[in-house]
Design a protein around this motif. Structure first.
Motif, short mmCIF file in Angstrom:
data_model
loop_
_atom_site.label_atom_id
_atom_site.label_comp_id
_atom_site.label_asym_id
_atom_site.label_seq_id
_atom_site.Cartn_x
_atom_site.Cartn_y
_atom_site.Cartn_z
N ALA A 1 0.86 -1.33 0.07
CA ALA A 1 0.04 0.26 0.05
C ALA A 1 0.90 1.25 -0.02
CB ALA A 1 -0.90 0.06 1.29
N CYS A 2 1.81 1.31 0.85
CA CYS A 2 2.66 2.54 1.01
C CYS A 2 3.71 2.80 -0.27
CB CYS A 2 3.62 2.65 2.20
SG CYS A 2 2.56 2.67 3.74
N ALA A 3 4.17 1.46 -0.88
CA ALA A 3 4.80 1.62 -1.97
C ALA A 3 4.00 2.25 -3.29
CB ALA A 3 5.39 0.37 -2.47
N GLY A 4 2.76 1.93 -3.36
CA GLY A 4 1.80 2.33 -4.44
C GLY A 4 1.55 3.93 -4.10
N PHE A 5 1.35 4.16 -2.75
CA PHE A 5 0.94 5.45 -2.48
C PHE A 5 2.09 6.42 -2.40
CE2 PHE A 5 -1.67 7.20 1.12
CZ PHE A 5 -1.78 8.50 0.63
N LEU B 1 -0.51 8.80 -21.29
CA LEU B 1 -1.23 7.23 -21.32
C LEU B 1 -0.65 6.33 -20.31
CD1 LEU B 1 -3.23 5.51 -22.34
CD2 LEU B 1 -1.82 4.82 -24.19
N THR B 2 0.86 6.37 -20.40
CA THR B 2 1.71 5.61 -19.66
C THR B 2 1.38 5.87 -18.19
OG1 THR B 2 3.35 5.31 -21.44
CG2 THR B 2 3.85 4.71 -19.08
N LEU B 3 1.55 7.32 -17.89
CA LEU B 3 1.35 7.73 -16.53
C LEU B 3 0.15 7.13 -15.86
CD1 LEU B 3 2.22 9.23 -13.99
CD2 LEU B 3 1.66 11.12 -14.94
N THR B 4 -0.99 7.36 -16.80
CA THR B 4 -2.45 6.74 -16.45
C THR B 4 -2.37 5.43 -16.11
OG1 THR B 4 -3.41 8.81 -17.71
CG2 THR B 4 -4.77 6.65 -17.01
N ILE B 5 -1.77 4.62 -16.97
CA ILE B 5 -1.90 3.19 -16.51
C ILE B 5 -1.28 2.93 -15.23
CG2 ILE B 5 -1.06 1.00 -17.40
CD1 ILE B 5 -1.53 2.09 -20.54
N LEU B 6 -0.04 3.49 -15.21
CA LEU B 6 0.64 3.20 -13.85
C LEU B 6 0.15 3.71 -12.53
CD1 LEU B 6 4.36 4.16 -15.07
CD2 LEU B 6 3.15 1.93 -14.52
N ARG B 7 -0.66 4.91 -12.89
CA ARG B 7 -1.46 5.35 -11.69
C ARG B 7 -2.90 4.06 -11.48
NH1 ARG B 7 -1.87 11.93 -13.08
NH2 ARG B 7 -0.09 12.38 -12.00
N LEU B 8 -3.27 3.78 -12.28
CA LEU B 8 -4.42 2.76 -12.13
C LEU B 8 -3.81 1.53 -11.43
CD1 LEU B 8 -6.30 2.74 -15.55
CD2 LEU B 8 -7.22 3.18 -13.36
N TRP C 1 -4.52 0.73 -7.51
CA TRP C 1 -5.07 -0.78 -6.99
C TRP C 1 -4.40 -1.24 -6.05
CZ3 TRP C 1 -4.08 -5.81 -6.62
CH2 TRP C 1 -5.25 -6.83 -6.76
N CYS C 2 -3.22 -1.13 -6.31
CA CYS C 2 -1.89 -1.77 -5.32
C CYS C 2 -2.12 -1.32 -3.89
CB CYS C 2 -0.65 -2.11 -5.47
SG CYS C 2 -0.28 -2.90 -7.00
N GLY C 3 -2.32 0.15 -3.99
CA GLY C 3 -2.60 0.90 -2.77
C GLY C 3 -3.76 0.28 -1.80
N VAL C 4 -5.07 0.45 -2.71
CA VAL C 4 -6.17 0.26 -1.97
C VAL C 4 -6.30 -1.24 -1.53
CG1 VAL C 4 -8.58 0.22 -2.40
CG2 VAL C 4 -7.36 2.14 -3.23
N GLY D 1 -11.33 1.77 -6.04
CA GLY D 1 -10.36 3.08 -5.79
C GLY D 1 -9.39 3.54 -6.79
N ALA D 2 -8.95 2.33 -7.71
CA ALA D 2 -8.23 2.57 -8.71
C ALA D 2 -8.67 3.59 -9.90
CB ALA D 2 -7.73 1.36 -9.71
N VAL D 3 -10.03 3.34 -10.24
CA VAL D 3 -10.73 4.17 -10.99
C VAL D 3 -11.09 5.49 -10.43
CG1 VAL D 3 -12.86 4.52 -12.17
CG2 VAL D 3 -11.89 2.26 -12.15
N ALA D 4 -11.57 5.76 -9.05
CA ALA D 4 -11.82 6.81 -8.52
C ALA D 4 -10.44 7.74 -8.28
CB ALA D 4 -12.44 6.87 -7.37
N ASN D 5 -9.56 7.18 -7.81
CA ASN D 5 -8.04 8.02 -7.54
C ASN D 5 -7.50 8.27 -8.73
OD1 ASN D 5 -6.33 8.74 -5.69
ND2 ASN D 5 -4.87 7.33 -6.30
N THR D 6 -7.41 7.63 -9.94
CA THR D 6 -6.96 7.91 -11.20
C THR D 6 -7.57 9.18 -11.74
OG1 THR D 6 -6.06 5.50 -11.43
CG2 THR D 6 -6.05 7.17 -13.23
#
Length: 444
Positions: free
Chosen positions: A156-160, A300-307, A311-314, A335-340
């Motif tokens: 979670a913290c690594a994704g955060f 696009l790449t940044l958005t995919i990585l954020r998704l 997901w990993c963080g949530v 969470g992945a959709v909303a946070n991205t």
């Protein structure tokens, strides 16, 4: 019968001893004080699993109605005062309290299922069946070991920290720092160490391990430039997302006692964590500089990585709340959709961060309501973990660090930034709940 009086500071009430009827007695034929005691016990179980006052009261009312009782409850963070009245005007009042509080979404889910089953089939329940099913929920083991919860914390913290703008080296350091910190904190909780001790005992080793792993990476891989700025990410596993969000929801329903107590509880955790983190930073010569922006990533790449990292963080936070794996995966998708979407609004539009947080929480709340209607998972178990990753832990820490260094203007800036976002998150869920839940939107 020999009486065994509890030796704990918060004396445990053996509620089974209040039930004198035969186990085969139908629930509706129990004595008045027995039916009233059962209503209170159900409420205390739900309260101990971290849900808000509205859900506790709703479940107590549901049990009371089928037992032909009227229930009035005053609910706090760890205490519950309630009165039950029967159709003859007799009243029965109890004041109950817990030793501490926590979050267990798996047990919360089972309790909601139990209440629904009982309301639908109350005529078929005997006292023995009722007690057995409650005991089964109460004695459910944790879904994950301390090591599994620690690894989830690291994930979670690594994704955060990636979502805050860090790179792979900060993510690696955060993973190990948060994992060790949460493992220590879980051990302290298992040994019943008080709140301040467990928070401080988790944050301090997280900082130290981050620095140790960073030093090792520097020696082995020789990355360009230092990567100590991400140490804040290793502390974010202590973010009190559940009490923060449930406090806002309770205040919206005028459950002032519960809302204020939950808010103060969350503030205690934040203050202790940031003060201990600041002290460790001074001892280890760490400073919360801006993270080095990631270069060479297309939108696009940044958005995919954020998704992926959202997901990993949530998912990691959900596991820390003892959420069942299937529910955790679904929560992570929400969470992945909303946070991205929130991050995209901040990065590529002129929408302020607090408005983006409101929109992200609103989307998470609407998606959770949609899922609940079709699958039946508790709404709070879906919404809170999905927006915990939006809580501005970095801003809170920077505010405390600046105040501690007597840099009042900078501290005030970060404090106001974090305050606006913290206010926006529960507001987003409140609006989503008003839109999607006809029962919740009314005060009657």
């Amino acid at each position: 019968m020999t009486s065994h009086v509890s030796h704990h500071h918060h004396m445990h009430i053996r509620w089974h001893n209040l039930l004198d009827s035969n186990p085969s007695c139908p629930m509706k034929h129990l004595r008045f004080h027995e039916r009233a005691s059962i209503v209170g016990h159900v409420g205390m179980m739900l309260l101990s699993y971290g849900t808000g006052a509205w859900r506790v009261r709703q479940s107590m009312n549901a049990i009371a109605r089928v037992l032909n009782l009227t229930c009035s409850a005053d609910i706090g963070l760890v205490s519950l005062d309630y009165t039950c009245i029967d159709d003859e005007g007799h009243s029965y009042t109890q004041a109950l309290s817990l030793a501490t509080t926590g979050v267990n979404t798996s047990k919360l889910h089972q309790m909601e299922l139990f209440v629904d089953r009982f309301v639908a089939h109350a005529d078929t329940y005997t006292l023995g069946e009722f007690i057995e099913q409650l005991d089964d929920v109460e004695h459910l083991p944790l879904n994950y070991s301390a090591l599994q919860a620690a690894l989830a914390s690291g994930l979670a913290c690594a994704g955060f920290i990636f979502l805050l703008g860090a790179g792979i080296y900060e993510m690696i350091c955060c993973f190990f720092g948060a994992a060790v910190g949460n493992y220590v904190r879980r051990t302290l909780i298992d040994h019943k160490i008080t709140l301040i001790g467990q928070v401080a005992g988790g944050v301090a080793p997280a900082c130290v391990v981050y620095v140790l792993v960073h030093t090792l990476l520097m020696m082995v891989l020789h990355p360009a430039g230092p990567h100590l700025e991400g140490y804040i990410g290793a502390l974010l596993f202590v973010i009190p997302g559940f009490p923060f969000i449930t406090a806002g929801l309770d205040l919206a329903k005028l459950d002032m006692r519960s809302g204020i107590e939950r808010l103060v509880y969350a503030l205690i955790i934040i203050v202790v964590a940031t003060v201990v983190g600041w002290t460790c930073a001074l001892a280890l010569n760490l400073q919360p500089h801006d993270l080095i922006p990631l270069a060479g990533l297309t939108p696009l790449t940044l958005t995919i990585l954020r998704l992926i990292t959202s997901w990993c963080g949530v998912f990691g936070f959900s596991i820390m709340f003892n959420t069942e794996c299937k529910m955790a995966m679904l929560t992570a998708a929400i969470g992945a959709v909303a946070n991205t979407i929130r991050l995209s609004l901040v990065s590529w539009t002129l929408v302020p961060a607090c408005i983006a947080a409101f929109i992200g929480a609103l989307i998470a709340g609407m998606m959770a309501s949609f899922v609940r209607k079709r699958i039946g998972f508790p709404r709070i178990a879906l919404t809170v973990p999905s927006i915990v990753i939006m809580v501005p832990g970095l801003y809170m820490y920077r505010a405390m660090y600046s105040f501690g260094s007597l840099n009042i203007p900078t501290g005030s800036h970060w404090f106001l930034e974090s305050l606006l976002i913290v206010l926006a998150l529960p507001l987003g869920l409140i609006v989503a709940r008003i839109i999607s839940d006809p029962e919740w939107r009314k005060f009657s």
